[in-house]
Design a protein around this motif. Structure first.
Motif, PDB file in Angstrom:
ATOM      1  N   GLU A 271       1.055  -1.263   0.035  1.00 50.62           N
ATOM      2  CA  GLU A 271      -0.190   0.194  -0.398  1.00 50.62           C
ATOM      3  C   GLU A 271       0.727   1.164  -0.397  1.00 50.62           C
ATOM      4  O   GLU A 271       0.269   2.473  -0.417  1.00 50.62           O
ATOM      5  N   LYS A 272       1.901   1.068   0.955  1.00 54.25           N
ATOM      6  CA  LYS A 272       2.623   2.561   0.643  1.00 54.25           C
ATOM      7  C   LYS A 272       3.561   2.736  -0.347  1.00 54.25           C
ATOM      8  O   LYS A 272       3.675   3.718  -0.329  1.00 54.25           O
ATOM      9  N   SER A 273       4.116   2.108  -0.918  1.00 56.55           N
ATOM     10  CA  SER A 273       3.886   1.901  -2.424  1.00 56.55           C
ATOM     11  C   SER A 273       3.293   2.270  -3.776  1.00 56.55           C
ATOM     12  O   SER A 273       3.829   2.741  -4.565  1.00 56.55           O
ATOM     13  N   GLY A 274       2.683   1.838  -3.322  1.00 56.29           N
ATOM     14  CA  GLY A 274       1.306   1.296  -4.512  1.00 56.29           C
ATOM     15  C   GLY A 274       1.727   0.449  -5.332  1.00 56.29           C
ATOM     16  O   GLY A 274       1.050   0.289  -5.813  1.00 56.29           O
ATOM     17  N   LEU A 290       8.403   2.141 -10.698  1.00 58.68           N
ATOM     18  CA  LEU A 290       8.880   2.835  -9.403  1.00 58.68           C
ATOM     19  C   LEU A 290       8.065   2.163  -8.157  1.00 58.68           C
ATOM     20  O   LEU A 290       8.415   2.237  -6.892  1.00 58.68           O
ATOM     21  N   ALA A 291       7.017   2.067  -7.845  1.00 64.72           N
ATOM     22  CA  ALA A 291       6.117   1.482  -7.174  1.00 64.72           C
ATOM     23  C   ALA A 291       7.022  -0.218  -6.403  1.00 64.72           C
ATOM     24  O   ALA A 291       7.142  -0.728  -5.732  1.00 64.72           O
ATOM     25  N   PHE A 292       7.335  -0.624  -7.844  1.00 63.79           N
ATOM     26  CA  PHE A 292       8.435  -2.014  -7.510  1.00 63.79           C
ATOM     27  C   PHE A 292       9.295  -1.966  -6.904  1.00 63.79           C
ATOM     28  O   PHE A 292       9.920  -3.209  -6.130  1.00 63.79           O
ATOM     29  N   GLN A 311      17.934  -4.279  -8.158  1.00 66.14           N
ATOM     30  CA  GLN A 311      18.998  -4.827  -9.320  1.00 66.14           C
ATOM     31  C   GLN A 311      17.949  -5.267 -10.099  1.00 66.14           C
ATOM     32  O   GLN A 311      18.962  -4.967 -11.698  1.00 66.14           O
ATOM     33  N   LYS A 312      17.324  -6.171 -10.152  1.00 63.88           N
ATOM     34  CA  LYS A 312      16.615  -6.937 -11.213  1.00 63.88           C
ATOM     35  C   LYS A 312      16.146  -6.312 -12.482  1.00 63.88           C
ATOM     36  O   LYS A 312      16.035  -6.182 -13.921  1.00 63.88           O
ATOM     37  N   PHE A 313      15.377  -4.983 -12.135  1.00 63.53           N
ATOM     38  CA  PHE A 313      14.285  -3.967 -12.280  1.00 63.53           C
ATOM     39  C   PHE A 313      15.923  -3.543 -13.025  1.00 63.53           C
ATOM     40  O   PHE A 313      15.353  -2.900 -15.078  1.00 63.53           O
TER      41      PHE A 313
END
Length: 416
Positions: A271-274, A290-292, A311-313
């Motif tokens: 919830e905090k990052s969406g 960005l949320a991830f 790192q993965k992203f």
């Protein structure tokens, strides 16, 4: 008429004066037939290039010309035929050369324009107490929580909180080492318990002694310069280049390249990052990406789990950005550069060539030519005077940093 070689009068084929013959008949020398065999003293006019004579000794007309009659425009003149039209193959070559020239000029123009857009705000030469240069090159990649460039609606949609003028703090830190043995990406948790070297607060000019604190405090207290000094002191690695990007630039780059494909082995909801993602494969737009990379509350390892996602992203983003479909497509190159460079902060020695090398290094990790790992950790909830912190496994951490400093193959296991 006088012979132009030796000054003797020209002779016609009957031994008479050719000038007299011309006056009587109105015929020029170029229409006079000469005997097949000429004596040593007899001169012949210039022959055509091939030097050939007709069987009767007369001079053949030049190729493409006409003699006498209605086709003759004047005394001694020749009519030239029109040049042949270029073949289809020749026209194709000309068009190809033109397109290549335009592409080169456009690429150079893009490079010059983008290079001037870089914010070279970090002067590495002014940083004191630097760690000696090791082997290979070390980049420090910092993701800041700067909201610069975001509107009030963006702040709400992206679940960032704060305001556009709230300043910036480090949200993620990655050491990227390139050398003879490929690329190694090492995440440094922002709550890492480290020693901050002596520093002077830029705002007040007050001196502070060395002290223990969380790693992200170094950035808050002294900006990029103190962060670089702190990382060098605690790792023994010389930072060759610095790169920092805020929320707006991160979202802009992802959207400019048309999104980034990612596959998740589990659902993600925070919830905090969406973040609200199902298990399986997705194409992340800027907001979703960005949320991830910001979510951590559902990760069993907290910041360590988030570091792995980051790192993965980043590796997936570099793989997408460094493809010919993006780099050679002006409709994507310009938006990508414009979206990212507006909030990109680098050191004063950084060029677009270095940035390209950085992206190529991150891309190589996705092909197996490198490693992604967290700094070895002994405790995730280490109690300190500054609250719970991340304590490094110092024997393993020192081994890892020694291998990187000497550019040796990394064999430290990632326990995260």
């Amino acid at each position: 008429m006088t012979n132009w070689l030796d000054g003797t009068p020209d002779m016609d084929r009957y031994g008479g004066d050719a000038e007299a013959t011309h006056a009587a008949t109105g015929q020029g020398w170029h229409q006079t037939a000469y005997p097949p065999q000429a004596g040593p003293a007899q001169q012949l006019p210039n022959l055509p290039d091939n030097g050939a004579l007709h069987g009767d000794g007369s001079i053949p007309p030049r190729s493409g010309g006409r003699r006498g009659g209605a086709g003759r425009r004047g005394h001694g003149s020749r009519v030239r035929s029109a040049p042949p039209r270029p073949s289809r193959r020749r026209r194709f070559i000309r068009v190809a050369i033109l397109l290549v020239a335009v592409l080169i000029i456009t690429s150079i123009g893009t490079y010059v324009w983008a290079d001037t857009k870089l914010h070279r705000d970090v002067d590495l030469a002014k940083i004191s107490d630097r760690t000696p240069q090791g082997k290979g090159t070390n980049y420090l990649i910092v993701g800041s929580d700067s909201r610069v460039g975001l509107s009030e609606k963006d702040l709400k949609d992206l679940h960032t909180g704060g305001s556009a003028d709230a300043g910036r703090r480090t949200d993620s830190m990655i050491l990227l080492h390139t050398g003879a043995h490929g690329t190694t990406m090492v995440s440094l948790p922002r709550d890492s318990w480290v020693t901050i070297p002596p520093y002077i607060r830029p705002e007040t000019g007050k001196h502070y002694a060395a002290s223990k604190n969380k790693l992200n405090a170094a950035f808050s207290l002294g900006g990029p310069n103190l962060l670089i000094r702190t990382i060098e002191r605690n790792t023994g690695l010389h930072i060759g280049h610095y790169t920092e990007i805020g929320f707006a630039g991160f979202v802009g780059i992802v959207d400019a390249v048309g999104g980034v494909p990612m596959c998740l082995d589990k659902a993600v909801k925070d919830e905090k990052s969406g973040a609200d993602l199902t298990k399986g494969c997705h194409r992340f737009d800027g907001r979703t990406a960005l949320a991830f990379v910001r979510q951590r509350h559902q990760e069993a390892q907290g910041d360590l789990g988030r570091s792995k996602n980051q790192q993965k992203f980043l590796a997936a983003l570099a793989h997408k950005t460094a493809t010919p479909g993006v780099l050679l497509n002006p409709s994507k190159v310009y938006p990508t550069m414009s979206a990212g460079l507006d909030t990109l902060i680098v050191d004063d020695n950084m060029s677009l060539w270095n940035l390209t090398s950085l992206f190529e290094a991150m891309k190589s990790v996705t092909t197996g030519a490198g490693k992604r790992l967290n700094v070895p950790v002994a405790s995730l909830g280490f109690p300190t005077s500054k609250g719970s912190a991340v304590k490094w496994d110092m024997p393993q951490a020192k081994k890892l940093f020694t291998e990187l400093r000497n550019d040796r193959p990394v064999d430290v296991a990632d326990k995260g």
